[in-house]
Scaffold this motif. Structure first.
Motif, PDB file in Angstrom:
ATOM      1  N   SER A  27     -23.295 -13.862 -39.794  1.00  0.00           N
ATOM      2  CA  SER A  27     -24.451 -14.331 -40.556  1.00  0.00           C
ATOM      3  C   SER A  27     -24.085 -14.478 -42.023  1.00  0.00           C
ATOM      4  CB  SER A  27     -25.612 -13.334 -40.438  1.00  0.00           C
ATOM      5  OG  SER A  27     -26.071 -13.286 -39.123  1.00  0.00           O
ATOM      6  N   SER A  28     -24.600 -15.528 -42.636  1.00  0.00           N
ATOM      7  CA  SER A  28     -24.428 -15.781 -44.061  1.00  0.00           C
ATOM      8  C   SER A  28     -25.786 -16.093 -44.655  1.00  0.00           C
ATOM      9  CB  SER A  28     -23.509 -16.977 -44.308  1.00  0.00           C
ATOM     10  OG  SER A  28     -22.217 -16.724 -43.877  1.00  0.00           O
ATOM     11  N   LYS A  29     -25.888 -15.926 -45.941  1.00  0.00           N
ATOM     12  CA  LYS A  29     -27.127 -16.240 -46.646  1.00  0.00           C
ATOM     13  C   LYS A  29     -27.057 -17.672 -47.175  1.00  0.00           C
ATOM     14  CE  LYS A  29     -29.992 -14.801 -50.476  1.00  0.00           C
ATOM     15  NZ  LYS A  29     -30.078 -13.943 -51.652  1.00  0.00           N
ATOM     16  N   ALA A  30     -27.860 -18.537 -46.578  1.00  0.00           N
ATOM     17  CA  ALA A  30     -27.935 -19.924 -47.034  1.00  0.00           C
ATOM     18  C   ALA A  30     -29.017 -20.043 -48.100  1.00  0.00           C
ATOM     19  CB  ALA A  30     -28.253 -20.841 -45.857  1.00  0.00           C
ATOM     20  N   ILE A  31     -28.837 -21.010 -49.023  1.00  0.00           N
ATOM     21  CA  ILE A  31     -29.864 -21.207 -50.053  1.00  0.00           C
ATOM     22  C   ILE A  31     -30.702 -22.454 -49.820  1.00  0.00           C
ATOM     23  CG2 ILE A  31     -28.695 -19.849 -51.810  1.00  0.00           C
ATOM     24  CD1 ILE A  31     -27.693 -22.454 -53.049  1.00  0.00           C
ATOM     25  N   ALA A  32     -30.218 -23.354 -48.933  1.00  0.00           N
ATOM     26  CA  ALA A  32     -30.998 -24.567 -48.643  1.00  0.00           C
ATOM     27  C   ALA A  32     -30.465 -25.209 -47.371  1.00  0.00           C
ATOM     28  CB  ALA A  32     -30.905 -25.558 -49.794  1.00  0.00           C
ATOM     29  N   PRO A  50     -20.752 -32.281 -53.206  1.00  0.00           N
ATOM     30  CA  PRO A  50     -21.674 -31.963 -54.300  1.00  0.00           C
ATOM     31  C   PRO A  50     -21.947 -30.468 -54.432  1.00  0.00           C
ATOM     32  CG  PRO A  50     -22.873 -32.867 -52.439  1.00  0.00           C
ATOM     33  CD  PRO A  50     -21.419 -32.966 -52.106  1.00  0.00           C
ATOM     34  N   LYS A  51     -21.799 -29.747 -53.316  1.00  0.00           N
ATOM     35  CA  LYS A  51     -22.062 -28.301 -53.273  1.00  0.00           C
ATOM     36  C   LYS A  51     -21.207 -27.700 -52.174  1.00  0.00           C
ATOM     37  CE  LYS A  51     -26.841 -28.824 -54.570  1.00  0.00           C
ATOM     38  NZ  LYS A  51     -27.810 -29.773 -54.283  1.00  0.00           N
ATOM     39  N   THR A  52     -21.034 -26.379 -52.200  1.00  0.00           N
ATOM     40  CA  THR A  52     -20.396 -25.685 -51.087  1.00  0.00           C
ATOM     41  C   THR A  52     -21.389 -25.684 -49.934  1.00  0.00           C
ATOM     42  OG1 THR A  52     -19.102 -24.290 -52.572  1.00  0.00           O
ATOM     43  CG2 THR A  52     -19.410 -23.494 -50.325  1.00  0.00           C
ATOM     44  N   GLN A  53     -21.001 -26.304 -48.812  1.00  0.00           N
ATOM     45  CA  GLN A  53     -21.969 -26.475 -47.735  1.00  0.00           C
ATOM     46  C   GLN A  53     -21.304 -26.696 -46.388  1.00  0.00           C
ATOM     47  OE1 GLN A  53     -24.256 -29.887 -48.982  1.00  0.00           O
ATOM     48  NE2 GLN A  53     -22.473 -31.202 -49.059  1.00  0.00           N
ATOM     49  N   PHE A  54     -22.012 -26.261 -45.350  1.00  0.00           N
ATOM     50  CA  PHE A  54     -21.683 -26.665 -43.995  1.00  0.00           C
ATOM     51  C   PHE A  54     -22.309 -28.031 -43.786  1.00  0.00           C
ATOM     52  CE2 PHE A  54     -21.427 -22.125 -42.237  1.00  0.00           C
ATOM     53  CZ  PHE A  54     -20.075 -22.205 -41.945  1.00  0.00           C
ATOM     54  N   VAL A  55     -21.608 -28.897 -43.067  1.00  0.00           N
ATOM     55  CA  VAL A  55     -22.175 -30.149 -42.602  1.00  0.00           C
ATOM     56  C   VAL A  55     -22.107 -30.070 -41.075  1.00  0.00           C
ATOM     57  CG1 VAL A  55     -22.087 -32.657 -42.681  1.00  0.00           C
ATOM     58  CG2 VAL A  55     -21.277 -31.320 -44.649  1.00  0.00           C
ATOM     59  N   LEU A  56     -23.259 -29.920 -40.450  1.00  0.00           N
ATOM     60  CA  LEU A  56     -23.345 -29.765 -39.006  1.00  0.00           C
ATOM     61  C   LEU A  56     -23.617 -31.134 -38.398  1.00  0.00           C
ATOM     62  CD1 LEU A  56     -25.698 -26.640 -39.056  1.00  0.00           C
ATOM     63  CD2 LEU A  56     -23.200 -26.690 -39.159  1.00  0.00           C
ATOM     64  N   THR A  57     -22.645 -31.685 -37.701  1.00  0.00           N
ATOM     65  CA  THR A  57     -22.772 -33.022 -37.142  1.00  0.00           C
ATOM     66  C   THR A  57     -23.533 -32.963 -35.824  1.00  0.00           C
ATOM     67  OG1 THR A  57     -20.786 -33.771 -38.257  1.00  0.00           O
ATOM     68  CG2 THR A  57     -21.467 -35.032 -36.336  1.00  0.00           C
ATOM     69  N   LEU A  58     -24.664 -33.660 -35.784  1.00  0.00           N
ATOM     70  CA  LEU A  58     -25.522 -33.697 -34.601  1.00  0.00           C
ATOM     71  C   LEU A  58     -25.176 -34.887 -33.718  1.00  0.00           C
ATOM     72  CD1 LEU A  58     -28.821 -32.856 -36.502  1.00  0.00           C
ATOM     73  CD2 LEU A  58     -27.264 -31.269 -35.364  1.00  0.00           C
ATOM     74  N   VAL A 106     -26.501 -25.308 -47.388  1.00  0.00           N
ATOM     75  CA  VAL A 106     -25.896 -25.055 -48.697  1.00  0.00           C
ATOM     76  C   VAL A 106     -25.787 -23.551 -48.942  1.00  0.00           C
ATOM     77  CG1 VAL A 106     -26.131 -25.473 -51.181  1.00  0.00           C
ATOM     78  CG2 VAL A 106     -26.924 -27.200 -49.543  1.00  0.00           C
ATOM     79  N   PHE A 107     -24.643 -23.139 -49.501  1.00  0.00           N
ATOM     80  CA  PHE A 107     -24.360 -21.733 -49.802  1.00  0.00           C
ATOM     81  C   PHE A 107     -24.042 -21.563 -51.276  1.00  0.00           C
ATOM     82  CE2 PHE A 107     -23.116 -22.488 -45.443  1.00  0.00           C
ATOM     83  CZ  PHE A 107     -23.719 -21.439 -44.784  1.00  0.00           C
ATOM     84  N   GLU A 108     -24.214 -20.360 -51.759  1.00  0.00           N
ATOM     85  CA  GLU A 108     -23.760 -20.017 -53.103  1.00  0.00           C
ATOM     86  C   GLU A 108     -22.238 -20.099 -53.130  1.00  0.00           C
ATOM     87  OE1 GLU A 108     -25.337 -19.288 -55.903  1.00  0.00           O
ATOM     88  OE2 GLU A 108     -27.379 -19.150 -55.116  1.00  0.00           O
ATOM     89  N   GLU A 109     -21.680 -20.517 -54.241  1.00  0.00           N
ATOM     90  CA  GLU A 109     -20.229 -20.525 -54.420  1.00  0.00           C
ATOM     91  C   GLU A 109     -19.702 -19.114 -54.177  1.00  0.00           C
ATOM     92  OE1 GLU A 109     -16.917 -23.016 -55.864  1.00  0.00           O
ATOM     93  OE2 GLU A 109     -19.022 -23.567 -55.960  1.00  0.00           O
ATOM     94  N   GLY A 110     -18.649 -18.990 -53.373  1.00  0.00           N
ATOM     95  CA  GLY A 110     -18.038 -17.683 -53.104  1.00  0.00           C
ATOM     96  C   GLY A 110     -18.630 -16.934 -51.919  1.00  0.00           C
ATOM     97  N   GLU A 111     -19.706 -17.431 -51.334  1.00  0.00           N
ATOM     98  CA  GLU A 111     -20.321 -16.779 -50.155  1.00  0.00           C
ATOM     99  C   GLU A 111     -19.355 -16.835 -48.970  1.00  0.00           C
ATOM    100  OE1 GLU A 111     -23.406 -15.007 -47.809  1.00  0.00           O
ATOM    101  OE2 GLU A 111     -23.353 -15.332 -49.968  1.00  0.00           O
ATOM    102  N   ASN A 112     -19.208 -15.726 -48.274  1.00  0.00           N
ATOM    103  CA  ASN A 112     -18.392 -15.701 -47.063  1.00  0.00           C
ATOM    104  C   ASN A 112     -19.206 -16.360 -45.948  1.00  0.00           C
ATOM    105  OD1 ASN A 112     -16.875 -15.209 -44.792  1.00  0.00           O
ATOM    106  ND2 ASN A 112     -16.602 -13.039 -45.205  1.00  0.00           N
ATOM    107  N   VAL A 113     -18.691 -17.453 -45.403  1.00  0.00           N
ATOM    108  CA  VAL A 113     -19.444 -18.205 -44.405  1.00  0.00           C
ATOM    109  C   VAL A 113     -18.836 -18.121 -43.010  1.00  0.00           C
ATOM    110  CG1 VAL A 113     -20.489 -19.770 -46.084  1.00  0.00           C
ATOM    111  CG2 VAL A 113     -18.276 -20.343 -45.051  1.00  0.00           C
ATOM    112  N   GLY A 114     -17.861 -17.267 -42.817  1.00  0.00           N
ATOM    113  CA  GLY A 114     -17.333 -17.022 -41.483  1.00  0.00           C
ATOM    114  C   GLY A 114     -16.386 -18.080 -40.947  1.00  0.00           C
ATOM    115  N   PHE A 115     -15.752 -18.828 -41.833  1.00  0.00           N
ATOM    116  CA  PHE A 115     -14.751 -19.797 -41.383  1.00  0.00           C
ATOM    117  C   PHE A 115     -13.456 -19.055 -41.086  1.00  0.00           C
ATOM    118  CE2 PHE A 115     -11.103 -22.561 -42.256  1.00  0.00           C
ATOM    119  CZ  PHE A 115     -11.391 -23.635 -41.400  1.00  0.00           C
ATOM    120  N   VAL A 116     -12.841 -19.352 -39.925  1.00  0.00           N
ATOM    121  CA  VAL A 116     -11.573 -18.734 -39.530  1.00  0.00           C
ATOM    122  C   VAL A 116     -10.537 -19.842 -39.361  1.00  0.00           C
ATOM    123  CG1 VAL A 116     -10.405 -17.314 -37.812  1.00  0.00           C
ATOM    124  CG2 VAL A 116     -12.826 -16.894 -38.335  1.00  0.00           C
TER     125      VAL A 116
END
Length: 119
Positions: A27-32, A50-58, A106-116
């Motif tokens: 789990s990570s804390k998303a801001i938007a 433009p921001k640190t973000q996951f892009v989830l392709t549907l 979108v995540f805060e810069e530096g947030e651990n988002v669980g990418f391996v």
């Protein structure tokens, strides 16, 4: 595991591709979160994220390219972790006839988002 690609800015000021996956049960804390659809057969020229973000392709498939010429194809159900917020950035070209439907998380810069990263 869910396939993922990370775009990062290297010390050379250019974007680089890291292949990997998203950690399960992380789990990570998303801001938007927001959604977007782009019609088929589009192209987007050089740009950083433009921001640190996951892009989830549907839906849809795209080919991403970085400055070195390296490429990867992002398919529906896969994840892009866009962290190349500075430097030369990347391009993308849509493949096929499907629109690209995606969710941006979108995540805060530096947030651990669980990418391996793959080893």
């Amino acid at each position: 595991m869910i396939k993922a690609y990370q775009l990062i800015t290297g010390a050379d000021g250019h974007s680089h591709i890291v292949s990997g996956h998203v950690a399960e049960n992380f789990s990570s804390k998303a801001i938007a979160i927001h959604f977007k659809e782009t019609a088929a057969r589009q192209y987007y020229d050089w740009h950083p994220a433009p921001k640190t973000q996951f892009v989830l392709t549907l839906t849809g498939s795209l080919e991403f390219t970085v400055f070195s010429g390296k490429k990867f194809v992002l398919k529906a159900g896969e994840v892009l972790l866009a962290m190349d917020t500075k430097g030369s950035g990347h391009t993308w070209q849509m493949l096929g006839d499907e629109p690209w439907r995606r969710a941006y998380v979108v995540f805060e810069e530096g947030e651990n988002v669980g990418f391996v990263a793959d080893v």
